[in-house]
Design an enzyme around this catalytic site. Structure first.
Site, PDB file in Angstrom:
ATOM      1  N   LYS A   2       0.050   4.276  -0.313  1.00 42.90           N
ATOM      2  CA  LYS A   2      -0.613   5.465   0.247  1.00 42.90           C
ATOM      3  C   LYS A   2      -0.390   6.676  -0.681  1.00 42.90           C
ATOM      4  O   LYS A   2      -0.296   6.500  -1.888  1.00 42.90           O
ATOM      5  CB  LYS A   2      -0.130   5.737   1.672  1.00 42.90           C
ATOM      6  CG  LYS A   2      -0.140   4.486   2.536  1.00 42.90           C
ATOM      7  CD  LYS A   2       0.030   4.776   3.992  1.00 42.90           C
ATOM      8  CE  LYS A   2       0.205   3.462   4.750  1.00 42.90           C
ATOM      9  NZ  LYS A   2       0.060   3.607   6.184  1.00 42.90           N
TER      10      LYS A   2
ATOM     11  N   HIS B   7      -9.411   1.174   4.966  1.00 40.35           N
ATOM     12  CA  HIS B   7      -8.134   1.362   5.665  1.00 40.35           C
ATOM     13  C   HIS B   7      -8.376   2.290   6.858  1.00 40.35           C
ATOM     14  O   HIS B   7      -9.186   3.217   6.776  1.00 40.35           O
ATOM     15  CB  HIS B   7      -7.096   1.957   4.705  1.00 40.35           C
ATOM     16  CG  HIS B   7      -5.729   1.925   5.272  1.00 40.35           C
ATOM     17  ND1 HIS B   7      -5.288   2.848   6.191  1.00 40.35           N
ATOM     18  CD2 HIS B   7      -4.688   1.060   5.083  1.00 40.35           C
ATOM     19  CE1 HIS B   7      -4.038   2.560   6.531  1.00 40.35           C
ATOM     20  NE2 HIS B   7      -3.648   1.472   5.873  1.00 40.35           N
TER      21      HIS B   7
ATOM     22  N   GLU C 244      -6.828   4.699   7.925  1.00 43.14           N
ATOM     23  CA  GLU C 244      -6.640   6.127   7.621  1.00 43.14           C
ATOM     24  C   GLU C 244      -7.894   6.696   6.967  1.00 43.14           C
ATOM     25  O   GLU C 244      -8.233   7.864   7.172  1.00 43.14           O
ATOM     26  CB  GLU C 244      -5.398   6.299   6.730  1.00 43.14           C
ATOM     27  CG  GLU C 244      -4.127   6.037   7.533  1.00 43.14           C
ATOM     28  CD  GLU C 244      -2.959   5.501   6.721  1.00 43.14           C
ATOM     29  OE1 GLU C 244      -3.001   5.563   5.483  1.00 43.14           O
ATOM     30  OE2 GLU C 244      -2.003   5.006   7.347  1.00 43.14           O
TER      31      GLU C 244
ATOM     32  N   GLY D  84       2.305   2.105  10.793  1.00 42.59           N
ATOM     33  CA  GLY D  84       3.238   3.225  10.661  1.00 42.59           C
ATOM     34  C   GLY D  84       3.932   3.609  11.951  1.00 42.59           C
ATOM     35  O   GLY D  84       4.551   4.668  12.031  1.00 42.59           O
TER      36      GLY D  84
ATOM     37  N   ASN E  76       0.856  -1.190   0.000  1.00 47.25           N
ATOM     38  CA  ASN E  76       0.000   0.000   0.000  1.00 47.25           C
ATOM     39  C   ASN E  76       0.890   1.237   0.000  1.00 47.25           C
ATOM     40  O   ASN E  76       1.468   1.587   1.022  1.00 47.25           O
ATOM     41  CB  ASN E  76      -0.895  -0.028   1.253  1.00 47.25           C
ATOM     42  CG  ASN E  76      -1.718   1.234   1.401  1.00 47.25           C
ATOM     43  OD1 ASN E  76      -1.858   2.008   0.457  1.00 47.25           O
ATOM     44  ND2 ASN E  76      -2.268   1.447   2.581  1.00 47.25           N
TER      45      ASN E  76
ATOM     46  N   GLU F 295      -5.432  -5.191  10.555  1.00 42.66           N
ATOM     47  CA  GLU F 295      -4.408  -4.170  10.786  1.00 42.66           C
ATOM     48  C   GLU F 295      -4.702  -3.462  12.105  1.00 42.66           C
ATOM     49  O   GLU F 295      -5.492  -2.508  12.135  1.00 42.66           O
ATOM     50  CB  GLU F 295      -4.433  -3.141   9.656  1.00 42.66           C
ATOM     51  CG  GLU F 295      -4.180  -3.733   8.279  1.00 42.66           C
ATOM     52  CD  GLU F 295      -3.617  -2.688   7.335  1.00 42.66           C
ATOM     53  OE1 GLU F 295      -2.502  -2.875   6.857  1.00 42.66           O
ATOM     54  OE2 GLU F 295      -4.289  -1.662   7.108  1.00 42.66           O
TER      55      GLU F 295
ATOM     56  N   SER G  54       3.353  -2.270  10.465  1.00 39.80           N
ATOM     57  CA  SER G  54       4.808  -2.313  10.682  1.00 39.80           C
ATOM     58  C   SER G  54       5.403  -3.689  10.370  1.00 39.80           C
ATOM     59  O   SER G  54       6.344  -4.134  11.036  1.00 39.80           O
ATOM     60  CB  SER G  54       5.154  -1.859  12.110  1.00 39.80           C
ATOM     61  OG  SER G  54       4.728  -0.519  12.295  1.00 39.80           O
TER      62      SER G  54
END
Ligand code: PEP
Length: 251
Positions: free
Chosen positions: A11, A96, A98, A174, A9, A168, A214
């Site tokens: 992003k 996701h 985010e 991240g 991904n 996730e 991560s």
């Protein structure tokens, strides 16, 4: 045996030229390599077609990072499932963390996005996972169950078979803090158990469940060695060809 997948991904990263360098390096490096997993790249929208051209020659799959919940029409800035289908995109990330956090996407909206994708024969990579405070409060199983119930379990069995799930934990995305192998396996087994309850064991046994958060070239092999972890959705480490290729070869 169910399909193993490693998906990158990207992003909102890379210029067009940097993106082309990355996809072409990955395509070259994997050319003729018999990987144990399907390799999926998820570049930003403007690079999908360029990446698809490399994918056609190299066996990579290309995914979008998002899709509109609407079919078509006056929705400025949106990209529809039919548009993605018209350039032969095979997968799309949905939900996701985010998107949930910065764009307020709800499970109900995500359920609509999943249906739109399936209407156009695009496989959703559906992201679920708990916040740190939810894990600390021991609510992580409940949160993930609700995300499955409200985002995916409206599908019938045939529709559900097309879905890939990415677990996730938000606290791992991240941050450099990876879930332990035991934490990942425990949640993946829980997710598979929920699928068994809803659609039966044969469907659950065939569902690909990815870990994300991560995951990198150093820890991928251990994470992927768990019986219910079928690969990874990789963020930061997918931006460096060498690291991503090491992850792809981690099975
Ligand atoms: C992600 O964004 O899906 C992700 C897993 O990111 P990272 O690997 O950087 O934690």
């Amino acid at each position: 045996m169910r399909k193993k997948i490693v998906a990158g991904n990207w992003k909102m990263n890379k210029t067009f030229q940097d993106a082309e360098d990355l996809v072409s390096t990955i395509a070259d490096e994997l050319d003729g390599v018999d990987t144990a997993c399907e390799v999926v790249l998820c570049p930003p929208f403007p690079y999908l077609e360029m990446a698809s051209d490399y994918a056609d020659e190299s066996g990579l799959q290309i995914a979008a990072q998002n899709v509109s919940e609407f079919e078509d029409g006056a929705y400025t800035g949106e990209v529809s499932a039919s548009m993605l289908a018209s350039i032969e995109i095979g997968y799309c990330i949905v939900g996701h963390s985010e998107r949930r956090k910065y764009f307020g996407e709800t499970n109900a909206q995500l359920a609509t996005k999943v249906e739109k994708l399936l209407d156009h024969a695009i496989r959703p990579i559906f992201c679920i996972g708990e916040l740190l405070e939810e894990r600390n409060a021991n609510n992580h199983f409940e949160v993930v169950k609700r995300q499955l119930d409200e985002g995916l379990f409206q599908l019938n069995k045939d529709e559900f078979k097309e879905v890939v799930i990415a677990y996730e934990p938000v606290w791992a995305i991240g941050t450099g803090v990876t879930a332990t192998s035991a934490q990942a396996q425990e949640m993946h087994a829980f997710i598979r158990q929920q699928i068994t309850g809803k659609y039966g064991k044969p469907v659950a046994d065939q569902t690909t469940i990815l870990y994300g958060g991560s995951c990198n070239a150093k820890n991928a092999a251990e994470l992927f060695s768990n019986p219910d972890v079928d690969g990874g959705l990789i963020g930061g480490a997918s931006l460096v060809a060498e690291d991503f290729i090491k992850i792809v070869k981690s099975f």
